[in-house]
Scaffold this motif. Structure first.
Motif: not given
Length: 228
Positions: A28-36, A42-53, A85-88
């Motif tokens: 978990g710890g991520y979300q999708w945004r459909l635009t353009d 995107h990450l839920d937080t910019p300092d997500s742990p390695p398990t999320v990445l 900074p949450t954009h991956v």
């Protein structure tokens, strides 16, 4: 009624396969945004742990495979934005003919299981292991087999298995997103070949002894045939 041969929009195709991308192993710890006309991860937080990445890397790979089987390629632009900074990554769908391998891996998305139960003692052929290694390499990672018996036993101490069966391997790379993509690729290709696969808790010191000093061990993976 007149039928017209109208190709779907790229964002429509992306929306239709996001549920398959989300079937990747992730924390978990991520979300999708459909635009353009693109899917933005995107990450839920910019300092997500390695398990999320790691999971995000697997999700991105699942998305690419699902798009390919639908007749689309994925133009992926990784990196954060100064304003966010949450954009991956941003993913655009582009027309592309899938390979038979991509179609098979996409079919494996829905049937893949992750189980740390007893595996069969049947040996995994070297031809299959080389295919799995090639999948990891295509994602910028290396697949290192754990061949030392004592190391295998120590690594399996945290496993639920009652038998020392299956193959242990370490995915190593200095890029955690690439490790997630390689993890996804190995699991899906393993499923194509009839293998079970699951991630095990990793003891970094043991794993570093397997992969050497130049790469970072990211995933301890167990592969094998199901017990019948």
């Amino acid at each position: 009624m007149t039928m017209t041969n109208v190709a779907p929009r790229g964002d429509t195709v992306l929306r239709s396969v996001l549920h398959l991308a989300d079937l990747a192993p992730h924390a978990g710890g991520y979300q999708w945004r459909l635009t353009d006309g693109a899917a933005h991860l995107h990450l839920d937080t910019p300092d997500s742990p390695p398990t999320v990445l790691l999971g995000v890397g697997a999700v991105l790979h699942h998305l690419r495979v699902a798009l390919a089987a639908s007749g689309w390629g994925a133009l992926v632009r990784r990196g954060t934005m100064p304003s966010d900074p949450t954009h991956v990554a941003s993913i655009h769908a582009v027309r592309q003919q899938p390979t038979p391998e991509q179609v098979a891996m996409a079919a494996a998305i829905s049937i893949r299981t992750s189980d740390d139960a007893d595996y069969s003692e049947a040996a995994v052929p070297w031809t299959v292991l080389r295919r799995l290694s090639s999948q990891a390499a295509s994602e910028g990672a290396e697949l290192h087999l754990v061949v030392d018996h004592e190391t295998r036993v120590r690594m399996l101490r945290r496993s639920k298995s009652l038998r020392n069966a299956g193959v242990l391997a370490v995915i190593a790379t200095n890029d955690v997103l690439a490790a997630g993509a390689a993890f996804s690729a190995v699991l899906l290709m393993g499923t194509v070949w009839g293998l079970l696969g699951c991630r095990l808790p990793m003891r970094p010191q043991l794993a570093r002894a397997v992969v050497g000093p130049d790469l970072t061990p990211q995933v301890l993976l167990r592969l094998g045939y199901p017990r019948t």
